[in-house]
Design an enzyme around this catalytic site. Structure first.
Site, PDB file in Angstrom:
ATOM      1  N   ARG A 134      -9.472  10.203  -6.075  1.00  0.00           N
ATOM      2  CA  ARG A 134      -8.476   9.135  -5.471  1.00  0.00           C
ATOM      3  C   ARG A 134      -9.014   7.770  -5.875  1.00  0.00           C
ATOM      4  NH1 ARG A 134      -5.746   9.771   0.057  1.00  0.00           N
ATOM      5  NH2 ARG A 134      -4.572   8.246  -0.954  1.00  0.00           N
TER       6      ARG A 134
ATOM      7  N   GLU B 123      -1.893   4.171   2.015  1.00  0.00           N
ATOM      8  CA  GLU B 123      -2.632   3.650   3.163  1.00  0.00           C
ATOM      9  C   GLU B 123      -4.058   3.617   2.996  1.00  0.00           C
ATOM     10  OE1 GLU B 123      -2.956   6.006   6.747  1.00  0.00           O
ATOM     11  OE2 GLU B 123      -2.946   4.175   7.737  1.00  0.00           O
ATOM     12  N   ASP B 124      -4.684   4.732   1.987  1.00  0.00           N
ATOM     13  CA  ASP B 124      -6.048   4.974   1.953  1.00  0.00           C
ATOM     14  C   ASP B 124      -6.769   3.944   1.118  1.00  0.00           C
ATOM     15  OD1 ASP B 124      -6.321   6.992   3.819  1.00  0.00           O
ATOM     16  OD2 ASP B 124      -5.472   8.211   2.370  1.00  0.00           O
TER      17      ASP B 124
ATOM     18  N   HIS C 264      -8.519  11.930   9.060  1.00  0.00           N
ATOM     19  CA  HIS C 264      -8.652  10.684   9.251  1.00  0.00           C
ATOM     20  C   HIS C 264      -8.831  10.148  10.755  1.00  0.00           C
ATOM     21  CE1 HIS C 264      -7.421  10.064   4.855  1.00  0.00           C
ATOM     22  NE2 HIS C 264      -8.502   9.669   4.875  1.00  0.00           N
TER      23      HIS C 264
ATOM     24  N   ARG D  37     -14.795  11.153   4.796  1.00  0.00           N
ATOM     25  CA  ARG D  37     -14.335  10.264   3.701  1.00  0.00           C
ATOM     26  C   ARG D  37     -15.032   8.966   3.674  1.00  0.00           C
ATOM     27  NH1 ARG D  37      -9.351  11.994   1.418  1.00  0.00           N
ATOM     28  NH2 ARG D  37      -9.733  14.257   1.405  1.00  0.00           N
TER      29      ARG D  37
ATOM     30  N   ASP E  99      -2.540  12.441  -4.871  1.00  0.00           N
ATOM     31  CA  ASP E  99      -2.520  11.862  -3.613  1.00  0.00           C
ATOM     32  C   ASP E  99      -2.189  10.420  -3.474  1.00  0.00           C
ATOM     33  OD1 ASP E  99      -3.310  14.127  -1.846  1.00  0.00           O
ATOM     34  OD2 ASP E  99      -5.241  14.232  -2.854  1.00  0.00           O
TER      35      ASP E  99
ATOM     36  N   CYS F 277       0.030   7.055   6.435  1.00  0.00           N
ATOM     37  CA  CYS F 277      -0.429   7.009   5.213  1.00  0.00           C
ATOM     38  C   CYS F 277       0.589   6.643   3.822  1.00  0.00           C
ATOM     39  CB  CYS F 277      -0.924   8.521   4.750  1.00  0.00           C
ATOM     40  SG  CYS F 277      -1.257   9.476   6.049  1.00  0.00           S
TER      41      CYS F 277
HETATM   42  C1  CIR Z   1      -6.095  13.518   1.026  1.00  0.00           C
HETATM   43  O1  CIR Z   1      -6.676  14.306   1.359  1.00  0.00           O
HETATM   44  O2  CIR Z   1      -6.541  12.566   0.756  1.00  0.00           O
HETATM   45  C2  CIR Z   1      -4.681  13.564   1.166  1.00  0.00           C
HETATM   46  N1  CIR Z   1      -4.154  14.992   0.803  1.00  0.00           N
HETATM   47  C3  CIR Z   1      -4.038  13.226   2.562  1.00  0.00           C
HETATM   48  C4  CIR Z   1      -4.362  11.682   2.716  1.00  0.00           C
HETATM   49  C5  CIR Z   1      -3.561  11.332   3.804  1.00  0.00           C
HETATM   50  N2  CIR Z   1      -3.825   9.958   4.297  1.00  0.00           N
HETATM   51  C6  CIR Z   1      -4.423   9.486   5.607  1.00  0.00           C
HETATM   52  O3  CIR Z   1      -4.084  10.171   6.529  1.00  0.00           O
HETATM   53  N3  CIR Z   1      -4.166   8.200   5.425  1.00  0.00           N
END
Ligand code: CIR
Length: 256
Positions: free
Chosen positions: A84, A64-65, A159, A129, A59, A246
């Site tokens: 992650r 962004e996360d 999110h 999360r 991922d 993201c």
């Molecule tokens: C996840 O589940 O962490 C990734 N497959 C998708 C993350 C998407 N990020 C976001 O919306 N900021």
């Protein structure tokens, strides 16, 4: 404006999934769409800095996360998904020259995708999360810079920013089935077209609103309301539950 990005890893098909059924993801198509996305960022005046790929983190393209960047500081997150957590180191290094850094520590968890800023108010989604301790740590840090933090209930999406985005004039673009407009202290809002839930995740770069090309009718609504829009195809990474915000961390002019 700097845009930090990461390449799509060949392992993308092993991504985390929460609300979507797993379906095949074509690495070549996803990479091509990501290149196009970076070109759109450049066309909007961003200097794109692509960090090293992380093939062991499926991922990692969803950079962004890993960080929240404000004018005054940056917060390196502790992502809610264990797979992650290793993504944050390189981002912290890339941000160090630009901002004073803070870190979310265990047992706090926070995903950047859950953090929405509207002026001096910051909203954190009550997602799977980001936990209460992560939101509290964020609140402690940003209070020093004059921001308040509220937690916002949401449903059926990964999110907070899957459901709501802040437009350039601080009007919200949101999907009212996933998040209640009343959660945002009376901020005005525009609802996405009911068949275009993906349109709620829009990336704002300066005065431009970047929106998925599939959200055609939502784009028309925004144009009619006077916003400058650009569309980009994010359909392959959408299968990994990723949207347009993201795939970058935007770093504006520093006040450091
Ligand atoms: C996840 O589940 O962490 C990734 N497959 C998708 C993350 C998407 N990020 C976001 O919306 N900021």
């Amino acid at each position: 404006m700097i845009a930090l990005t990461r390449p799509v890893p060949p392992s993308i098909a092993e991504c985390e999934l929460t609300h979507l059924e797993r379906q095949p993801i074509d690495f070549a198509i996803a990479s091509r769409q990501h290149d196009e996305y970076e070109n759109v960022l450049r066309s909007l005046g961003c200097k794109v800095i692509q960090l090293a790929g992380l093939p062991q983190h499926p991922d990692s393209v969803f950079i962004e996360d890993t960080a929240i960047v404000l004018n005054e500081c940056a917060i390196v997150t502790r992502p809610g998904a264990e797979s992650r957590r290793g993504e944050v180191t390189g981002v912290a290094e890339a941000l160090k020259p630009h901002r004073r850094l803070y870190h979310i520590d265990a047992p706090g968890t926070l995903d950047g995708g859950d953090v929405l800023r509207v002026g001096r108010r910051i909203y954190v989604g009550l997602s799977t999360r980001s936990n209460a301790d992560g939101a509290r740590q964020l609140a402690d840090v940003v209070a020093r810079h004059g921001y308040t933090v509220d937690r916002v209930p949401m449903r059926e999406c990964l999110h907070l920013k899957t459901a709501v985005s802040t437009l350039p004039d601080e009007t919200l673009l949101l999907n009212p089935r996933w998040v209640a407009p009343a959660s945002f202290h009376g901020s005005p809002h525009i609802a996405v077209h009911p068949e275009e839930s993906e349109g709620a995740n829009a990336l704002v770069v300066g005065m431009a609103v970047v929106i998925p090309s599939s959200a055609r009718r939502t784009r028309e609504v925004l144009e009619a309301a006077g916003y400058a829009t650009v569309s980009v195809d994010g359909s392959e990474l959408a299968k990994a539950e990723g949207g347009l915000t993201c795939c970058c961390v935007l770093v504006g002019e520093s006040e450091k």
